[in-house]
Structures are given as structure tokens and as C-alpha cells.
Design a protein around this motif. Structure first.
Motif, short mmCIF file in Angstrom:
data_model
loop_
_atom_site.label_atom_id
_atom_site.label_comp_id
_atom_site.label_asym_id
_atom_site.label_seq_id
_atom_site.Cartn_x
_atom_site.Cartn_y
_atom_site.Cartn_z
N TRP A 134 41.40 41.51 43.29
CA TRP A 134 41.83 40.89 42.03
C TRP A 134 41.65 39.37 42.03
O TRP A 134 41.60 38.77 40.96
CB TRP A 134 43.29 41.24 41.75
N LEU A 135 41.57 38.75 43.22
CA LEU A 135 41.65 37.29 43.29
C LEU A 135 40.43 36.61 43.91
O LEU A 135 40.41 35.39 44.02
CB LEU A 135 42.90 36.87 44.07
N SER A 136 39.42 37.36 44.32
CA SER A 136 38.24 36.75 44.96
C SER A 136 37.31 36.13 43.93
O SER A 136 37.60 36.13 42.73
CB SER A 136 37.49 37.80 45.77
N ASP A 137 36.15 35.67 44.39
CA ASP A 137 35.15 35.13 43.48
C ASP A 137 34.42 36.24 42.72
O ASP A 137 33.65 35.95 41.80
CB ASP A 137 34.17 34.22 44.21
N GLN A 138 34.65 37.50 43.10
CA GLN A 138 34.11 38.66 42.38
C GLN A 138 35.27 39.62 42.07
O GLN A 138 35.31 40.74 42.57
CB GLN A 138 33.05 39.37 43.22
N PRO A 139 36.21 39.19 41.23
CA PRO A 139 37.40 40.01 40.98
C PRO A 139 37.11 41.21 40.07
O PRO A 139 36.08 41.27 39.40
CB PRO A 139 38.33 39.03 40.28
N ALA A 140 38.06 42.12 40.04
CA ALA A 140 37.96 43.28 39.16
C ALA A 140 37.74 42.85 37.71
O ALA A 140 36.98 43.48 36.97
CB ALA A 140 39.22 44.14 39.27
N GLN A 141 38.39 41.77 37.32
CA GLN A 141 38.23 41.22 35.96
C GLN A 141 38.64 39.75 36.01
O GLN A 141 39.76 39.44 36.42
CB GLN A 141 39.11 41.99 34.98
N LYS A 142 37.75 38.87 35.60
CA LYS A 142 38.01 37.42 35.69
C LYS A 142 39.24 37.01 34.91
O LYS A 142 40.04 36.20 35.38
CB LYS A 142 36.79 36.63 35.25
N SER A 143 39.41 37.54 33.71
CA SER A 143 40.56 37.12 32.91
C SER A 143 41.88 37.61 33.53
O SER A 143 42.89 36.92 33.45
CB SER A 143 40.43 37.60 31.47
#
Length: 189
Positions: A170-179
């Protein structure tokens, strides 16, 4: 419908007080770990896909934080709560999405934590329904405990690599969804 990413500066008044309502879900402003550490709600938002609300995701930390890299790297108690708000979420779909999340958060290098990933995915074997709540609680020296509807399913002893990959979903540079990441980090941008 969304964009309720609020930086919450909360007092530790009561473990069961509620401070934020998202998608019809009331989120407590604090949580207490099994070792009695209080965590504060850092932020929360809705995971959407194809214009459908799937779950409310919330991040609880020892103190408010706006830097996701620091959260992912921190070796301190924290929790991610997922409150399922769609009947479209099934065990199979949550398992597949979690596997994809680990691949993204590790940049395609999930092999070193495959044992822990498989243990975690086992927690999704039982049917999942609208209203279910999953908590992923990290406690240093203990690992990640997975709860479904306040019932502990399992604890995965782990090092920082698995914990960072899990929270990185959820919090990386490739999260599940940026928003959703922005909302969990308390950012309106």
C-alpha cells in the motif's frame, strides 16, 4: 466519493472512540496492540477498481507520519486495517491481488520472502464477505500477526524484509492504488 486523506493529529483518549467515517465505515482513532501499545490513525481511504469501492484501508502508527518510505522502513509497531465493503472481494481475488502487491512492492523479487508470503496467503483461505475486517499488525521481535474480524489467524515470524514488502503493498513506489497511499499517509495531493 473519496479523497478523504486527512492528516489526523489525534489524542490517545480512548481505544474505542471513533474519529473518521469513510465509505460508511467508522474507523477508531486509536488501536491497541496485544502488547498494549497504542497506535494512532495516520490516514485512511477507499480502494477502488473500475469505479467500484472494494475496501477501506487504514494505517495506524505510533505517531503521525507523512513519509511513506520512513513508515515502510520503520522497525516499530504498526497496523494496516482492511475493511471489506464489496461482495466482489473473494478469497481468490484477495489472494491474487496480494500476490501482485508483493511482486510490485519487491520490484519482482519476492523470492526471498516466498515462505512468509505463502503463510500470509493461507489466511485468506476461508470465505471472505462484505463486512469482514483484516488487520495486519507488525510488532518488532514478534513478526506480523493477521487478524480477521478480531480473531487472530496466525503470526508470521519475520525479519524487516517481509514487513517492508507487506506494508509496501500500500505504501511503496508501486502501491495498490496511489490515491489510497496518499490517503493513508494523510496527504490531500
Amino acid at each position: 466519493m473519496r479523497k478523504l486523506g486527512l492528516m489526523l493529529i489525534l489524542s490517545l483518549v480512548a481505544v474505542n472512540s471513533y474519529s473518521l467515517d469513510i465509505g460508511g465505515i467508522s474507523l477508531p482513532d486509536t488501536m491497541e496492540t496485544k502488547d498494549h501499545q497504542k497506535l494512532v490513525l495516520n490516514g485512511a481511504g477507499i480502494r477502488e477498481k473500475w469505479f467500484m469501492d472494494l475496501y477501506v484501508g487504514a494505517l495506524y502508527l505510533t505517531a503521525p507520519q507523512s513519509d511513506s518510505e520512513k513508515v515502510v522502513a520503520a522497525d516499530e509497531p504498526m497496523t494496516i486495517r482492511l475493511h471489506i465493503i464489496s461482495g466482489m472481494i473473494t478469497s481468490k481475488k484477495l489472494t491474487e491481488a496480494t500476490q501482485e502487491g508483493f511482486e510490485n512492492s519487491t520490484h519482482g523479487n519476492a523470492e526471498p520472502i516466498l515462505k512468509e508470503v505463502n503463510e500470509m496467503l493461507h489466511a485468506f483461505k476461508e470465505p471472505i464477505k462484505n463486512g469482514d475486517v483484516f488487520d495486519f499488525v507488525y510488532l518488532p521481535e514478534e513478526g506480523v500477526s493477521i487478524y480477521k474480524n478480531n480473531h487472530e489467524i496466525r503470526t508470521i515470524p519475520c525479519d524487516g524484509v517481509f514487513k517492508e514488502a507487506l506494508f509496501g503493498i500500500w505504501l511503496s513506489d508501486q502501491p495498490a492504488q496511489k490515491s489510497l497511499k496518499q490517503d493513508m499517509m494523510g496527504s490531500n495531493s
